[in-house]
Design a protein around this motif. Sequence first.
Motif, PDB file in Angstrom:
ATOM      1  N   HIS A 171       0.841  -1.209   0.000  1.00 41.33           N
ATOM      2  CA  HIS A 171       0.000   0.000   0.000  1.00 41.33           C
ATOM      3  C   HIS A 171       0.872   1.254   0.000  1.00 41.33           C
ATOM      4  CE1 HIS A 171      -3.990  -1.648   0.175  1.00 41.33           C
ATOM      5  NE2 HIS A 171      -3.709  -2.377   1.246  1.00 41.33           N
ATOM      6  N   ALA A 172       1.918   1.255   0.833  1.00 42.58           N
ATOM      7  CA  ALA A 172       2.799   2.420   0.913  1.00 42.58           C
ATOM      8  C   ALA A 172       3.493   2.684  -0.422  1.00 42.58           C
ATOM      9  CB  ALA A 172       3.833   2.225   2.021  1.00 42.58           C
ATOM     10  N   LEU A 173       3.935   1.620  -1.097  1.00 42.52           N
ATOM     11  CA  LEU A 173       4.582   1.780  -2.400  1.00 42.52           C
ATOM     12  C   LEU A 173       3.576   2.284  -3.439  1.00 42.52           C
ATOM     13  CD1 LEU A 173       6.745  -1.470  -2.476  1.00 42.52           C
ATOM     14  CD2 LEU A 173       7.551   0.858  -2.060  1.00 42.52           C
ATOM     15  N   HIS A 174       2.403   1.666  -3.466  1.00 41.01           N
ATOM     16  CA  HIS A 174       1.369   2.052  -4.427  1.00 41.01           C
ATOM     17  C   HIS A 174       0.937   3.504  -4.215  1.00 41.01           C
ATOM     18  CE1 HIS A 174      -2.049   1.705  -7.117  1.00 41.01           C
ATOM     19  NE2 HIS A 174      -2.792   2.222  -6.156  1.00 41.01           N
ATOM     20  N   ASP A 175       0.780   3.905  -2.947  1.00 42.84           N
ATOM     21  CA  ASP A 175       0.356   5.270  -2.638  1.00 42.84           C
ATOM     22  C   ASP A 175       1.347   6.317  -3.136  1.00 42.84           C
ATOM     23  OD1 ASP A 175      -1.880   4.216  -1.434  1.00 42.84           O
ATOM     24  OD2 ASP A 175      -1.200   4.586   0.626  1.00 42.84           O
ATOM     25  N   ARG A 176       2.602   5.914  -3.314  1.00 40.57           N
ATOM     26  CA  ARG A 176       3.628   6.828  -3.843  1.00 40.57           C
ATOM     27  C   ARG A 176       3.807   6.675  -5.354  1.00 40.57           C
ATOM     28  NH1 ARG A 176       7.548   8.638  -0.020  1.00 40.57           N
ATOM     29  NH2 ARG A 176       8.437   9.722  -1.826  1.00 40.57           N
ATOM     30  N   GLY A 177       2.917   5.886  -5.995  1.00 39.49           N
ATOM     31  CA  GLY A 177       2.951   5.746  -7.443  1.00 39.49           C
ATOM     32  C   GLY A 177       3.944   4.738  -7.972  1.00 39.49           C
ATOM     33  N   LEU A 178       4.427   3.861  -7.112  1.00 37.51           N
ATOM     34  CA  LEU A 178       5.403   2.863  -7.539  1.00 37.51           C
ATOM     35  C   LEU A 178       4.742   1.650  -8.178  1.00 37.51           C
ATOM     36  CD1 LEU A 178       7.773   3.204  -4.572  1.00 37.51           C
ATOM     37  CD2 LEU A 178       8.552   3.039  -6.924  1.00 37.51           C
ATOM     38  N   ARG A 179       5.378   1.161  -9.229  1.00 38.00           N
ATOM     39  CA  ARG A 179       4.943  -0.081  -9.866  1.00 38.00           C
ATOM     40  C   ARG A 179       5.800  -1.211  -9.303  1.00 38.00           C
ATOM     41  NH1 ARG A 179       3.830  -0.285 -15.815  1.00 38.00           N
ATOM     42  NH2 ARG A 179       6.024  -0.763 -15.972  1.00 38.00           N
ATOM     43  N   ALA A 180       5.176  -2.102  -8.551  1.00 37.00           N
ATOM     44  CA  ALA A 180       5.892  -3.212  -7.920  1.00 37.00           C
ATOM     45  C   ALA A 180       5.011  -4.446  -7.909  1.00 37.00           C
ATOM     46  CB  ALA A 180       6.290  -2.836  -6.490  1.00 37.00           C
ATOM     47  N   TRP A 181       5.638  -5.601  -8.156  1.00 37.71           N
ATOM     48  CA  TRP A 181       4.919  -6.874  -8.174  1.00 37.71           C
ATOM     49  C   TRP A 181       5.606  -7.817  -7.196  1.00 37.71           C
ATOM     50  CZ3 TRP A 181       6.053  -3.760 -12.157  1.00 37.71           C
ATOM     51  CH2 TRP A 181       4.996  -3.350 -12.977  1.00 37.71           C
ATOM     52  N   VAL A 182       4.811  -8.516  -6.407  1.00 30.14           N
ATOM     53  CA  VAL A 182       5.335  -9.506  -5.475  1.00 30.14           C
ATOM     54  C   VAL A 182       5.947 -10.643  -6.283  1.00 30.14           C
ATOM     55  CG1 VAL A 182       4.737 -11.110  -3.627  1.00 30.14           C
ATOM     56  CG2 VAL A 182       3.610  -8.877  -3.755  1.00 30.14           C
ATOM     57  N   ALA A 183       7.130 -11.059  -5.881  1.00 31.31           N
ATOM     58  CA  ALA A 183       7.851 -12.150  -6.531  1.00 31.31           C
ATOM     59  C   ALA A 183       8.263 -13.153  -5.452  1.00 31.31           C
ATOM     60  CB  ALA A 183       9.068 -11.591  -7.277  1.00 31.31           C
ATOM     61  N   GLY A 184       9.017 -14.160  -5.819  1.00 31.50           N
ATOM     62  CA  GLY A 184       9.523 -15.126  -4.852  1.00 31.50           C
ATOM     63  C   GLY A 184       8.418 -15.916  -4.161  1.00 31.50           C
ATOM     64  N   GLY A 185       8.695 -16.334  -2.944  1.00 34.28           N
ATOM     65  CA  GLY A 185       7.757 -17.183  -2.201  1.00 34.28           C
ATOM     66  C   GLY A 185       6.420 -16.539  -1.919  1.00 34.28           C
ATOM     67  N   TRP A 186       6.428 -15.233  -1.638  1.00 37.94           N
ATOM     68  CA  TRP A 186       5.155 -14.557  -1.397  1.00 37.94           C
ATOM     69  C   TRP A 186       4.285 -14.546  -2.650  1.00 37.94           C
ATOM     70  CZ3 TRP A 186       2.377 -14.015   2.607  1.00 37.94           C
ATOM     71  CH2 TRP A 186       2.934 -13.816   3.858  1.00 37.94           C
ATOM     72  N   ALA A 187       4.900 -14.506  -3.845  1.00 34.78           N
ATOM     73  CA  ALA A 187       4.114 -14.539  -5.086  1.00 34.78           C
ATOM     74  C   ALA A 187       3.433 -15.892  -5.250  1.00 34.78           C
ATOM     75  CB  ALA A 187       4.994 -14.228  -6.290  1.00 34.78           C
ATOM     76  N   VAL A 188       4.117 -16.952  -4.846  1.00 36.08           N
ATOM     77  CA  VAL A 188       3.506 -18.284  -4.873  1.00 36.08           C
ATOM     78  C   VAL A 188       2.269 -18.281  -3.989  1.00 36.08           C
ATOM     79  CG1 VAL A 188       3.828 -20.725  -4.293  1.00 36.08           C
ATOM     80  CG2 VAL A 188       5.712 -19.436  -5.333  1.00 36.08           C
TER      81      VAL A 188
END
Length: 157
Positions: free
Chosen positions: A11-28
């Motif tokens: 949420h904090a990243l998105h609120d600042r306009g950042l494009r980010a995708w969960v990768a690794g184990g959390w993405a699974v």
Amino acid sequence: MKADQVVSLLHALHDRGLRAWVAGGWAVDAVAGRQSRPHRDLDLAIDAGQLSLARAVLADLGFALTVDWLPVRAELTAADGRKVDIHPVNFAADGSGTQAGLDGMTFFYAADGFDEGRIAGERVPCLSVTQQLRFRQGYELRDTDHHDLALLRQHDR
């Protein structure tokens, strides 16, 4: 890193306009819609053009740079031990991307490599099942990789 901490950080990243995708184990776990195992860190694929902003936002959240292998990856650690591993991706006009690897390698993200999943019941951007399967090839698999692959195969469409 706990599920609610992952969601809060996204949420904090998105609120600042950042494009980010969960990768690794959390993405699974995001594509599975449930946490299946503990996670040492949170891996994030980020838009390489926003690397400075991502580092600034994470610093504002109490994370300090602890591993600098840029342009390949960087690990940031908070005082409480939480870790974020960022992977800068250079995007092409068609939505595909590349990430620098060690020893001149390049990791390719297909345009279909980005999707959504759920962490703690919230929709989050994450790498697609197909992309995650691509990234789990060409190296000796650990126990966690076997676990993750089994989950990914259950959710492969």
